[in-house]
Design a protein around this motif. Structure first.
Motif, PDB file in Angstrom:
ATOM      1  N   PHE A  34      25.954  26.832  39.000  1.00 55.95           N
ATOM      2  CA  PHE A  34      26.880  27.000  40.110  1.00 55.95           C
ATOM      3  C   PHE A  34      26.099  27.093  41.405  1.00 55.95           C
ATOM      4  N   ALA A  35      26.752  26.693  42.491  1.00 50.60           N
ATOM      5  CA  ALA A  35      26.116  26.775  43.801  1.00 50.60           C
ATOM      6  C   ALA A  35      27.196  26.952  44.858  1.00 50.60           C
ATOM      7  N   THR A  36      26.746  27.333  46.053  1.00 53.84           N
ATOM      8  CA  THR A  36      27.650  27.428  47.194  1.00 53.84           C
ATOM      9  C   THR A  36      26.945  26.854  48.407  1.00 53.84           C
ATOM     10  N   GLU A  37      27.741  26.346  49.331  1.00 54.50           N
ATOM     11  CA  GLU A  37      27.216  25.841  50.586  1.00 54.50           C
ATOM     12  C   GLU A  37      28.344  25.847  51.611  1.00 54.50           C
ATOM     13  N   VAL A  38      27.972  25.736  52.868  1.00 59.54           N
ATOM     14  CA  VAL A  38      28.953  25.661  53.933  1.00 59.54           C
ATOM     15  C   VAL A  38      28.949  24.230  54.446  1.00 59.54           C
ATOM     16  N   GLU A  39      30.116  23.587  54.392  1.00 60.85           N
ATOM     17  CA  GLU A  39      30.279  22.227  54.904  1.00 60.85           C
ATOM     18  C   GLU A  39      31.334  22.248  55.987  1.00 60.85           C
ATOM     19  N   LYS A  40      30.973  21.784  57.164  1.00 62.73           N
ATOM     20  CA  LYS A  40      31.895  21.740  58.301  1.00 62.73           C
ATOM     21  C   LYS A  40      32.557  23.100  58.530  1.00 62.73           C
ATOM     22  N   GLY A  41      31.757  24.155  58.419  1.00 65.14           N
ATOM     23  CA  GLY A  41      32.238  25.507  58.671  1.00 65.14           C
ATOM     24  C   GLY A  41      33.047  26.122  57.542  1.00 65.14           C
TER      25      GLY A  41
END
Length: 156
Positions: A54-61
């Motif tokens: 699993f992962a997380t990221e911020v895309e376009k806020g």
């Protein structure tokens, strides 16, 4: 402007740019770190699959969560919002399983390169593109074509 002021401004711009890249990078998570709604979607979508991570990221806020799966021997990545809504799915497909127009367009876009992994890209439940990794000599790149083999106006 003095040289010291110019150097200070340039340094500041470089630091801000570097920090913004770091913020947008993917960060690995454990299942228990996922929001409850995302865990519920993962439970449903991973039936019969092997969970790789699993992962997380911020895309376009917007914070998004990714589940990396293996389904019947091929990769499938599911991107979800914090409410567990599926935003995007990238699923590995075989060349012979895509329409002939897509096969032709991928071969044409690859030129003399060798086509490797091919994925279908689905956004908000709609197939928007096919993406392939192309190896030309020691260089690797990605190409995309539309769902019917058409050239895309912009990358998906």
């Amino acid at each position: 402007m003095t040289l010291n002021i110019r150097l200070s401004i340039a340094s500041f711009v470089i630091i801000v740019a570097t920090c913004s890249v770091v913020v947008s990078q993917e960060r690995k998570l454990k299942r228990e770190q996922l929001p409850p709604a995302v865990q519920k979607t993962v439970e449903k979508e991973s039936e019969g699959a092997t969970i790789k991570g699993f992962a997380t990221e911020v895309e376009k806020g917007r914070r998004l969560y990714e589940a990396e799966l293996t389904v019947n021997g091929h990769s499938k990545d599911i991107l979800m919002d914090r409410n567990g809504n599926i935003v995007e799915v990238e699923e590995e497909v075989a060349m012979d399983s895509v329409p002939a127009t897509v096969q032709d367009a991928l071969r044409k876009a690859a030129g003399k390169g060798t086509i490797g992994k091919i994925e279908s890209l689905t956004k908000n439940g709609k197939l928007v593109a096919y993406e392939a990794v192309v190896k030309t000599g020691a260089r690797r790149s990605e190409i995309q074509v539309g769902p019917n083999g058409e050239k895309l106006a912009h990358p998906q």
